[in-house]
Write a protein that holds these residues in place. Structure first.
Motif, mmCIF file in Angstrom:
data_model
loop_
_atom_site.group_PDB
_atom_site.id
_atom_site.type_symbol
_atom_site.label_atom_id
_atom_site.label_comp_id
_atom_site.label_asym_id
_atom_site.label_seq_id
_atom_site.Cartn_x
_atom_site.Cartn_y
_atom_site.Cartn_z
ATOM 1 N N ALA A 1 0.855 -1.176 0.000
ATOM 2 C CA ALA A 1 0.000 0.000 0.000
ATOM 3 C C ALA A 1 0.896 1.231 0.000
ATOM 4 O O ALA A 1 1.979 1.192 0.584
ATOM 5 N N PRO A 2 0.520 2.323 -0.613
ATOM 6 C CA PRO A 2 -0.777 2.574 -1.241
ATOM 7 C C PRO A 2 -0.837 2.222 -2.730
ATOM 8 O O PRO A 2 -1.795 2.594 -3.386
ATOM 9 N N TRP A 3 0.153 1.491 -3.232
ATOM 10 C CA TRP A 3 0.151 1.219 -4.674
ATOM 11 C C TRP A 3 -0.639 -0.035 -5.011
ATOM 12 O O TRP A 3 -0.935 -0.282 -6.164
ATOM 13 N N THR A 4 -0.887 -0.872 -4.033
ATOM 14 C CA THR A 4 -1.683 -2.062 -4.284
ATOM 15 C C THR A 4 -3.116 -1.793 -3.872
ATOM 16 O O THR A 4 -3.349 -0.950 -3.003
ATOM 17 N N PRO A 5 -4.091 -2.487 -4.394
ATOM 18 C CA PRO A 5 -3.923 -3.404 -5.523
ATOM 19 C C PRO A 5 -3.786 -2.632 -6.825
ATOM 20 O O PRO A 5 -4.189 -1.484 -6.896
ATOM 21 N N TYR A 6 -3.192 -3.281 -7.818
ATOM 22 C CA TYR A 6 -3.124 -2.630 -9.109
ATOM 23 C C TYR A 6 -3.725 -3.553 -10.159
ATOM 24 O O TYR A 6 -4.239 -4.627 -9.841
ATOM 25 N N TYR A 7 -3.628 -3.118 -11.357
ATOM 26 C CA TYR A 7 -4.264 -3.882 -12.421
ATOM 27 C C TYR A 7 -3.424 -5.109 -12.773
ATOM 28 O O TYR A 7 -2.263 -5.234 -12.388
ATOM 29 N N ASP A 8 -4.044 -5.990 -13.524
ATOM 30 C CA ASP A 8 -3.385 -7.215 -13.951
ATOM 31 C C ASP A 8 -2.078 -6.910 -14.675
ATOM 32 O O ASP A 8 -1.958 -5.897 -15.376
ATOM 33 N N ASP A 9 -1.103 -7.787 -14.514
ATOM 34 C CA ASP A 9 0.215 -7.604 -15.143
ATOM 35 C C ASP A 9 0.118 -7.294 -16.634
ATOM 36 O O ASP A 9 0.954 -6.590 -17.194
ATOM 37 N N ARG A 10 -0.888 -7.861 -17.256
ATOM 38 C CA ARG A 10 -0.949 -7.727 -18.711
ATOM 39 C C ARG A 10 -1.231 -6.303 -19.175
ATOM 40 O O ARG A 10 -1.057 -5.984 -20.336
ATOM 41 N N TYR A 11 -1.674 -5.466 -18.273
ATOM 42 C CA TYR A 11 -1.921 -4.078 -18.658
ATOM 43 C C TYR A 11 -0.645 -3.236 -18.668
ATOM 44 O O TYR A 11 -0.662 -2.097 -19.098
ATOM 45 N N TYR A 12 0.443 -3.790 -18.150
ATOM 46 C CA TYR A 12 1.678 -3.005 -18.030
ATOM 47 C C TYR A 12 2.737 -3.530 -18.991
ATOM 48 O O TYR A 12 2.741 -4.703 -19.351
ATOM 49 N N SER A 13 3.650 -2.659 -19.347
ATOM 50 C CA SER A 13 4.813 -3.109 -20.103
ATOM 51 C C SER A 13 5.626 -4.058 -19.228
ATOM 52 O O SER A 13 5.832 -3.782 -18.038
#
Lengths: 448, 703
Positions: free
Chosen positions: B146-158
């Motif tokens: 936290a505070p960066w989690t949760p985030y989007y699925d890995d596939r959305y990122y480079s």
């Protein structure tokens, strides 16, 4: 050049300030937690920070926290931040007369950590603190999640499926506008004045007022900390619209906006119980230090207070009432501010224009030298530590040892010591932004 | 995490809250077969500033309106101050310039400069904060905490911007081990930079984020105080450190980001998609122009220069650092209409529509200067969905902001022209050959850490993320600045050469005046075409930040060789507003009495996020009417009476949006672990990216 892991976390201290604690404070708190972790063996203290009718100025301000922790932490108590933290450790409060400052060309924030004294020890532990201890769960301007992800998280928090097991601190930025409160306009409807998220189907929203109540009332919420004028006393959203404007028949706020404490008054036993947990940190915007000092003082007492009814923490900030550690009535003023943090007035020895006042020199036009009394300065009755602490790195202790090597930026001519920089330094009359009733009670801000 | 499949998305998708912006914003998307076909952007907070300003002292509006927005208070103070000055006779509406005896209007030179410095310091703060702390987490996975989690699925990122289970950036020998570590390191460093901008501004503002020193007629600063010179010295020191960061870290990263998210770049550029699954061949693709928007631009201009300003428009753009102008009806190669608006044009063309907003419609479509108050109407008539009004120029939605400003200034090409050669000034990222052709990137123009990280990255992932594709160095030779790099790192050349061989080309490049960085990423930057897209918007903002630093403290004269005498200030010419202030004479304030009669006027400025106008009427010395037409109201407005979408809505329509199931039969959004951030998150990050590229501020937009 890359920074080290330690430096990374050290600088993250600025972000940790989003929960109002400087990195150095955090380090000592780690040690405090090692003595007895109030959040349980593995849990972290959680912070939920929500935004209502506000401008994000307080978050913006807090993220600019200056890291120098010298100076008097608790005004009037002769207690420095570090002494307070030493108390948290179970110490005598007598350690560390001085502390690291920033040196050199700027990026070398850890320069002093390798120097003499105990400073290095503090800094070395910071990595563990931030990564392992602090848990800023929700802050819309900082957090990674958004959209449905964030909606669902907050929904679970409100319904306590995720959070009821561990204590958390609720920070509120922004005034509360009741959905059913029509304010000046008498235009009933079911659309919220402020909602903070919508489900994926667009059918259910988080009304801000309901969210505040849900999160504040729960036992797991161990402190409610409204920050800034809006959340404390209603601030600008609470400013009144003059009667006579078309459609307005009563002199009232547009949306009936009010501070959190007053909002809880109107919500029965649940609200009043939650109200006991409120410590206000007013200002427009707040100085980051006011939040830091309030939270540090709170944490020190929260960590150390004995459980018996009537017990008071080492700083006297918290007291056990009804089995819970709540703000000690003796430590807060009638506006629910910590007396220690909102101690003296802006007017006084800490004002850079006080020497002019003593010599009966008064400014009669903006831009002129002299005391600002006749330009409408409200410093005589405004409680704050603007002068003693200063704003944006203009700490009075930086007069000689400033990280850019420029001395004495706020020293009145002919006087030996510098003052903390704030509004009056720039020639602007104090406008009483830490006082209840601001802004309506204190206009016009400048008299020409 | 089970590897899921891409699923068909059709129907309504609500994305609310749109986080990492200021305020309360959401969007209701209509999606058909994973393509956005409709968008209702809605603001979710109303406070009513335009009403509680009524009946007050005009000068108090400067303080009040700063509380519209705590992220960009100084632009509000500026627009408000100019508006008040328009009714007390210090200007002819728009901006206030230096006092001119011929016209009897204006404020002292010192006031003009102090206003500009505080204002620009906040600009730089806002742009840095936007890129690193607000926008970047939609492209870069934060640390798994936290505070960066949760985030989007890995596939959305480079893949090169995933945290890879690292909690904090890893470094070896003082350098980031990979690109993710370098970028997160910058994220942290940027926190310091934004603080320095506050400290610089506060020297004259008293405190930041909200300035206390602005007053109608000048500023409140006492220019005779003992610490005046020291403050100017300190301002330059603080801002020079920030400038170095902007030159070597912010701008290069902002320019490069599109390479790793090519769908969000314009079609004139080619790069790599974040998800290899989206482009299974893993090859280089042309941009898709996600987030292009309405292609109409409007700028009020900002930052008056010293000198005698006479009339409404003829010389205004020689007197403003950021110019005034509008452009609309893009025809593929240019605009059918463009110009510099004067007061009559503003009164004739500027309107605000409330057809789809929660307001009483008595004044819909009116010129804001004629609207007496703002009456909320929450009764939710069909089709109303936002607290934002819909500003229009000659009936058209207009995009405002740094991208619009850079285009209006001619600093950024949107017609496919070269970005790096269009931007003015001495900041030369490109290394040229004798004939002036771009060879590659000057190695001294990006931070060493970034360069090393890019090279090291090659050891982690293969094509198209390997070194040959991302960056390639030059020949081995020690030349310019040979000793200095060692000074910086405290290393000898032998230690350098004993280190990882993969860094050698970075070292060699930096020490050889004839070498340069090459490779696909560098080619991408050097040959970058300007156009309309999410990435163009981010690049325009970064370049404007660079421009403003130089306006404040002088032109960037580096890269100087890094040596023992290297200081941040030495990289900038002894010029700019801070230099002018050091030689300016006279007072900081000029008194204008408030007239007793009925007077109307307006003041304009540019907030970091776009064109801002305040419209005021006073009567008997008190405010009788006050309306604000705010940047994000322009950008994120709802539809108008002709159902024409606002710029942000238009930017989302036509864009692809992906969702995945969890591979176990559960639909997207059904289950994910909110603590760890693993599982299958509902989509929407694409909408977030587009929305955030406008740097929206909802407290501003709905005031």
């Amino acid at each position: 050049m890359a920074i080290t892991r330690r430096q990374f976390v050290a600088r993250l201290g600025a972000l940790a300030s989003a929960i109002g604690i400087s990195q150095t404070d955090l380090t000592k708190l780690t040690e405090a937690f090692a003595h007895g972790d109030p959040w349980g063996a593995s849990a972290k203290p959680k912070v939920i920070w929500i935004h209502g009718a506000e401008c994000t100025g307080c978050s913006t301000s807090v993220l600019g926290l200056f890291e120098d922790v010298r100076g008097t932490a608790i005004e009037g108590g002769n207690t420095t931040t570090l002494q307070a933290l030493d108390l948290a450790l179970g110490g005598t409060g007598s350690t560390v007369a001085d502390h690291r400052t920033l040196h050199g060309a700027g990026l070398n924030v850890d320069a002093a950590a390798t120097g003499a004294g105990a400073e290095g020890v503090y800094v070395a532990n910071i990595a563990d603190v931030l990564v392992d201890i602090i848990d800023l769960k929700y802050h819309e301007t900082v957090m990674g999640m958004g959209g449905d992800l964030a909606y669902q998280w907050l929904k679970d928090a409100r319904e306590a499926t995720d959070l009821n097991a561990t204590p958390y601190v609720l920070v509120v930025e922004g005034a509360v506008q009741l959905k059913e409160n029509t304010g000046a306009w008498n235009s009933a409807g079911d659309v919220s004045w402020c909602s903070i998220g919508m489900d994926g189907a667009g059918t259910a929203e988080h009304d801000f007022a309901e969210t505040v109540l849900d999160l504040a009332e729960r036992d797991a919420c161990v402190a409610v900390v409204p920050i800034g004028q809006c959340a404390t006393y209603g601030g600008y959203p609470g400013a009144k619209v003059p009667a006579g404007v078309a459609g307005v028949t009563t002199n009232a706020s547009n949306t009936g906006a009010q501070g959190v404490y007053d909002f809880l008054t109107d919500h029965g036993t649940v609200g009043v119980n939650a109200q006991l947990k409120v410590i206000n940190v007013p200002g427009c915007p707040i100085n980051p230090w006011w939040l830091v000092l309030t939270l540090v003082a709170w944490l020190v007492d929260f960590v150390n207070i004995a459980g018996a009814e009537g017990s008071v923490g080492p700083l006297g900030v918290l007291k056990i009432v009804g089995g819970k550690a709540v703000p000690n009535a003796a430590a807060v003023d009638s506006f629910q501010r910590l007396k220690a943090v909102y101690s003296g007035t802006v007017h006084g020895v800490a004002c850079p224009r006080y020497p002019a006042f003593l010599q009966n020199k008064f400014a009669t036009r903006p831009g002129a030298p002299g005391c600002l009394k006749f330009l409408g300065c409200k410093g005589v009755f405004t409680k704050s530590t603007c002068g003693p602490h200063g704003w944006n790195g203009q700490q009075r202790h930086n007069d000689l040892d400033w990280d850019q090597g420029v001395a004495a930026i706020n020293k009145p001519a002919g006087f030996a010591t510098a003052r903390g920089g704030h509004c009056t330094t720039a020639g602007a009359p104090c406008m009483a932004c830490t006082e209840a009733g601001y802004p309506d009670s204190f206009v016009p801000f400048v008299r020409f | 995490m089970a590897l899921g499949n891409k699923v068909n998305v059709t129907g309504t998708l609500e994305v609310d809250p749109i986080s990492r912006i200021e305020g309360h914003l959401g969007v209701t998307l209509d999606v058909a077969n994973n393509v956005i076909t409709g968008a209702n952007v809605h603001a979710n907070l109303w406070r009513g500033f335009e009403n509680f300003l009524l009946g007050r002292e005009p000068n108090d509006a400067i303080t009040f309106t700063q509380r519209i927005c705590g992220v960009c208070p100084v632009p509000h103070a500026t627009a408000s101050m100019f508006a008040v000055e328009s009714v007390i006779g210090a200007n002819d509406s728009f901006h206030t310039f230096e006092y001119n005896a011929a016209t009897g209007k204006g404020v002292p030179a010192k006031a003009v400069l102090i206003r500009n410095l505080i204002y620009a310091a906040e600009f730089v703060m806002s742009h840095i904060t936007h890129f690193y702390h607000l926008a970047a987490p939609s492209y870069v996975q934060g640390p798994p905490m936290a505070p960066w989690t949760p985030y989007y699925d890995d596939r959305y990122y480079s893949p090169v911007l995933l945290h890879g289970s690292k909690v904090v950036p890893t470094t070896t020998g003082g350098f980031s081990d990979d690109l993710w570590s370098a970028v997160i390191t910058q994220y942290v460093k940027a926190l310091r930079m934004r603080r320095l901008t506050f400290e610089a501004g506060a020297l004259f503002a008293g405190r930041m984020p909200m300035t206390s020193s602005f007053v109608a007629g000048g500023v409140t600063n006492d220019s005779t105080e003992a610490n005046w010179a020291a403050k100017m010295t300190l301002f330059k020191k603080l801002m020079a450190e920030v400038g170095e960061f902007v030159v070597k870290e912010y701008v290069p990263v902002a320019l490069a980001l599109g390479f790793l998210y090519i769908d969000f770049d314009n079609s004139g550029n080619s790069g790599i998609m974040p998800s290899l699954a989206a482009h299974p061949d893993g090859l280089i693709h042309a941009g898709k122009g996600f987030g292009a928007g309405c292609k109409n631009f409007l700028a009020w201009g900002a930052f008056p220069a010293l000198g005698a300003y006479v009339d409404g428009t003829t010389n205004v753009n020689t007197m403003l650092s950021l110019k005034r102008g509008f452009r609309y009806d893009w025809n593929g190669t240019g605009w059918d209409a463009s110009g510099v608006m004067d007061k009559a044009a503003v009164e004739a063309n500027l309107t605000e529509d409330t057809t789809h907003a929660w307001y009483d419609d008595a004044f819909t479509g009116d010129y804001p200067g004629s609207v007496p108050y703002t009456k909320p109407d929450r009764s939710s008539a069909a089709g109303e969905y936002s607290w934002m009004k819909a500003p229009r120029w000659n009936g058209r939605p207009m995009e405002v902001g740094p991208f619009a400003r850079m285009a209006v200034n001619g600093f950024y090409p949107v017609d496919g022209g070269s970005v790096v050669t269009t931007f003015p000034g001495a900041v030369a990222y490109a290394k040229l050959d004798a004939s002036g052709n771009v060879l590659g990137l000057d190695p001294r123009m990006i931070s060493l850490d970034l360069a090393v990280a890019l090279v090291r990255q090659s050891e982690i992932l293969g094509a198209p993320y390997d070194v040959a594709h991302i960056m390639a160095g030059g020949a081995v030779k020690v030349g310019v600045g040979g000793a200095s790099i060692n000074t910086v790192l405290g290393w000898t050349e032998a230690e350098w050469l004993a280190a990882n061989p993969a860094w050698h080309n970075v070292y060699d490049c930096l020490n050889d005046p004839d070498t340069y960085y090459g490779g696909l990423l560098v080619d991408y930057i050097a040959n970058m075409a300007g156009g309309f897209s999410t990435m163009d918007r981010l690049r325009g903002r970064a370049l404007e930040c660079l421009f403003l630093v130089q306006e404040m403290i002088g032109a960037y004269t580096g890269p100087e060789d890094i040596g023992a005498t290297y200081t941040f200030e030495s990289q900038f010419a002894d010029a700019g507003w801070i230099k002018q202030l050091s030689t300016a004479t006279g007072a900081t304030y000029r008194h204008y009495p408030t007239p007793a009669g009925l007077v109307s006027g307006f003041g304009v400025s540019e907030a970091p996020r776009g064109a801002l106008g305040h419209f005021i009427t006073i009567d008997a010395g008190k405010i009788k009417a006050y309306q604000c037409v705010v940047p994000t109201t322009w950008n994120a407005c709802p539809k108008d009476d002709a159902d024409v979408e606002g710029p942000m809505e238009q930017a989302m329509i036509g864009m692809a949006i992906d969702e995945y199931d969890d591979g176990l039969g559960n639909p997207a959004g059904a289950e994910f672990d909110k603590e760890s951030g693993t599982g299958v998150a509902r989509g929407g990050v694409e909408a977030l990216r587009v929305a955030q590229s406008f740097d929206p501020c909802i407290a501003c937009a709905v005031h």
